[in-house]
Design a protein around this motif. Sequence first.
Motif, mmCIF file in Angstrom:
data_model
loop_
_atom_site.group_PDB
_atom_site.id
_atom_site.type_symbol
_atom_site.label_atom_id
_atom_site.label_comp_id
_atom_site.label_asym_id
_atom_site.label_seq_id
_atom_site.Cartn_x
_atom_site.Cartn_y
_atom_site.Cartn_z
ATOM 1 N N ASP A 50 0.831 -1.213 0.000
ATOM 2 C CA ASP A 50 0.000 0.000 0.000
ATOM 3 C C ASP A 50 0.855 1.249 0.000
ATOM 4 O OD1 ASP A 50 -3.079 -0.401 0.596
ATOM 5 O OD2 ASP A 50 -1.981 -2.044 1.493
ATOM 6 N N LYS A 129 -14.679 -8.005 12.027
ATOM 7 C CA LYS A 129 -15.481 -6.831 12.359
ATOM 8 C C LYS A 129 -15.803 -5.985 11.143
ATOM 9 C CE LYS A 129 -14.843 -5.933 17.188
ATOM 10 N NZ LYS A 129 -14.038 -5.277 18.191
ATOM 11 N N THR A 130 -14.835 -5.809 10.238
ATOM 12 C CA THR A 130 -15.071 -4.888 9.137
ATOM 13 C C THR A 130 -15.362 -5.585 7.830
ATOM 14 O OG1 THR A 130 -12.770 -4.820 8.503
ATOM 15 C CG2 THR A 130 -13.469 -3.283 10.191
ATOM 16 N N LYS A 131 -15.010 -6.849 7.686
ATOM 17 C CA LYS A 131 -15.202 -7.609 6.444
ATOM 18 C C LYS A 131 -14.421 -7.004 5.276
ATOM 19 C CE LYS A 131 -18.601 -10.586 7.536
ATOM 20 N NZ LYS A 131 -18.717 -10.639 8.954
ATOM 21 N N ALA A 132 -13.379 -6.225 5.593
ATOM 22 C CA ALA A 132 -12.531 -5.678 4.535
ATOM 23 C C ALA A 132 -11.264 -6.524 4.478
ATOM 24 C CB ALA A 132 -12.177 -4.233 4.802
ATOM 25 N N VAL A 133 -10.943 -7.044 3.281
ATOM 26 C CA VAL A 133 -9.816 -7.965 3.171
ATOM 27 C C VAL A 133 -8.497 -7.222 3.291
ATOM 28 C CG1 VAL A 133 -8.851 -9.784 1.787
ATOM 29 C CG2 VAL A 133 -11.268 -9.339 1.692
ATOM 30 N N ASN A 134 -8.440 -6.026 2.709
ATOM 31 C CA ASN A 134 -7.229 -5.213 2.818
ATOM 32 C C ASN A 134 -7.206 -4.582 4.196
ATOM 33 O OD1 ASN A 134 -5.052 -3.646 2.466
ATOM 34 N ND2 ASN A 134 -5.921 -2.363 0.877
ATOM 35 N N THR A 137 -6.711 -0.748 4.626
ATOM 36 C CA THR A 137 -7.887 0.089 4.412
ATOM 37 C C THR A 137 -8.841 0.013 5.589
ATOM 38 O OG1 THR A 137 -7.665 -0.295 2.076
ATOM 39 C CG2 THR A 137 -9.746 0.534 2.817
ATOM 40 N N SER A 138 -8.953 -1.160 6.193
ATOM 41 C CA SER A 138 -9.889 -1.240 7.318
ATOM 42 C C SER A 138 -9.385 -0.433 8.502
ATOM 43 C CB SER A 138 -10.125 -2.689 7.715
ATOM 44 O OG SER A 138 -9.030 -3.181 8.436
ATOM 45 N N LEU A 141 -9.903 3.472 7.247
ATOM 46 C CA LEU A 141 -11.248 4.004 7.062
ATOM 47 C C LEU A 141 -12.228 3.531 8.125
ATOM 48 C CD1 LEU A 141 -11.663 3.861 3.230
ATOM 49 C CD2 LEU A 141 -11.241 5.790 4.656
ATOM 50 N N ASP A 142 -11.817 2.658 9.025
ATOM 51 C CA ASP A 142 -12.758 2.248 10.051
ATOM 52 C C ASP A 142 -12.204 2.488 11.456
ATOM 53 O OD1 ASP A 142 -14.560 0.846 11.706
ATOM 54 O OD2 ASP A 142 -15.248 -0.255 9.955
ATOM 55 N N ALA A 145 -10.460 6.179 11.346
ATOM 56 C CA ALA A 145 -11.019 7.050 10.321
ATOM 57 C C ALA A 145 -10.834 8.521 10.667
ATOM 58 C CB ALA A 145 -12.488 6.750 10.123
ATOM 59 N N TYR A 146 -10.695 8.824 11.958
ATOM 60 C CA TYR A 146 -10.474 10.224 12.337
ATOM 61 C C TYR A 146 -9.194 10.752 11.703
ATOM 62 C CZ TYR A 146 -14.065 10.600 15.899
ATOM 63 O OH TYR A 146 -15.247 10.682 16.553
ATOM 64 N N THR A 148 -7.782 9.768 8.944
ATOM 65 C CA THR A 148 -7.991 9.998 7.515
ATOM 66 C C THR A 148 -8.766 11.282 7.281
ATOM 67 O OG1 THR A 148 -8.083 7.625 7.330
ATOM 68 C CG2 THR A 148 -8.727 8.872 5.422
ATOM 69 N N LEU A 149 -9.748 11.528 8.151
ATOM 70 C CA LEU A 149 -10.524 12.765 8.014
ATOM 71 C C LEU A 149 -9.617 13.971 8.215
ATOM 72 C CD1 LEU A 149 -13.405 13.754 7.633
ATOM 73 C CD2 LEU A 149 -13.582 13.926 10.065
ATOM 74 N N HIS B 31 -10.576 -1.729 -0.787
ATOM 75 C CA HIS B 31 -10.743 -2.520 0.426
ATOM 76 C C HIS B 31 -10.422 -3.986 0.183
ATOM 77 C CE1 HIS B 31 -14.378 -2.600 -1.853
ATOM 78 N NE2 HIS B 31 -14.851 -3.598 -1.184
ATOM 79 N N PHE B 80 -17.190 12.760 2.212
ATOM 80 C CA PHE B 80 -16.522 12.026 3.285
ATOM 81 C C PHE B 80 -17.073 12.445 4.647
ATOM 82 C CE2 PHE B 80 -12.342 10.963 5.468
ATOM 83 C CZ PHE B 80 -12.695 9.644 5.593
ATOM 84 N N PHE B 94 -18.594 8.209 12.564
ATOM 85 C CA PHE B 94 -17.782 7.257 11.812
ATOM 86 C C PHE B 94 -18.166 5.802 12.056
ATOM 87 C CE2 PHE B 94 -14.261 10.140 10.497
ATOM 88 C CZ PHE B 94 -14.321 9.754 9.190
ATOM 89 N N LYS B 100 -22.306 -5.171 6.168
ATOM 90 C CA LYS B 100 -20.904 -5.504 5.886
ATOM 91 C C LYS B 100 -20.758 -6.437 4.695
ATOM 92 C CE LYS B 100 -19.309 -3.300 9.424
ATOM 93 N NZ LYS B 100 -19.587 -3.843 10.738
ATOM 94 N N ALA B 109 -17.756 -4.599 3.325
ATOM 95 C CA ALA B 109 -17.080 -3.685 4.235
ATOM 96 C C ALA B 109 -17.823 -2.377 4.437
ATOM 97 C CB ALA B 109 -15.647 -3.396 3.789
ATOM 98 N N MET B 112 -16.727 1.605 3.556
ATOM 99 C CA MET B 112 -15.358 1.829 3.084
ATOM 100 C C MET B 112 -15.237 2.121 1.594
ATOM 101 S SD MET B 112 -12.964 -0.685 5.113
ATOM 102 C CE MET B 112 -13.405 -0.945 6.781
#
Lengths: 172, 151
Positions: A50, A129-134, A137-138, A141-142, A145-146, A148-149, B31, B80, B94, B100, B109, B112
């Motif tokens: 990444d 918890k997030t179901k995001a494979v990468n 990114t989880s 953005l999860d 996320a603050y 990133t904002l 993601h 965003f 957030f 999901k 996800a 995301m």
Amino acid sequence: MEVLLYALLGFMVVGCIIAVEIKDLLSAVVSVGIVGICLSVVFLFLGAPDIAIVQVVVETLCLIILLRATVQRDDTTIYKYIESFAVATILIFSGVFMVLAYRAFKDLPSFGHPLMTVSQEYLREGLAKTKAVNFVTSVLLDFRAYDTLGEATVLFVSILGAIAVLRRRGRR
Amino acid sequence: MKGMSLIVRTIARVVTTFIILYSAYIVVYGHITPGGGFPGGVILALGIMLLMLAFGKDLPLRKLPEGRASVLDCLGALGFWAIALLGFTAGYFFLNFLGKGEPFRLVSAGTMPLSNIFIGIKVGVSLFAVLTALSVYRRFYPPGEEPPEED
């Protein structure tokens, strides 16, 4: 593996020194580019694709902007003169920083030693918890996320400022 | 900024399509595979930059005028923020409030992918705006020392 990393790091240091010392601005920009590209290769070897993607892409963008800024000047060579006051100030303040940083870092626990419970929690629970494979990114953005904002806001405000300073029309 | 030769223009015309397609891939699959909103946005800006270097500054500015660029920039930032604030509908700031889904799917996800898309738009267009500011507006010169006409 480690030998290769050290070779790349040495190459980057040489690139930095050349970029500072050379008189031709175009060659200096190319040497700065060497540093960035080597850094992205280092990230790849360390298993962080990444950041490697971000590094190589941002480096290209910065190089193009720097090249445009230097090529536009008529005279791309600079003549060496050293401001002794500036150099002395930089040396003094880096010395002060080194001393204080040594004292501060001595009290820090050694690398990776307090078991990083929060990150281990993320690593264990991240996919469920997030179901995001990468996973990066989880986190971006999860879980975090603050951050990133904040980063997006910094980019937004800095570009707003750049345009407000650089534009010609409408300046009163 | 004038354009470049015919060879560069032809290659740029073909390659820019693929660059922008690749940036869309990096953003949308952020993601699942390495990548995400920020690198995808920078790649988008690099594609537009290639057009600007090959064809001169007029073509990209005709396709994406400054006004529209700033509107898109603000749209990405506000989107965003909106995703962040919509977390309040389910609980707190957030919160990942969408379903999901299954891992390894494109639609998974929760929020995301949407956040990635908004960040991609924001970063790409704002870096394009930086390039515009550097190449179109003339630089800051002291009064009386006006620069020569832009090349």
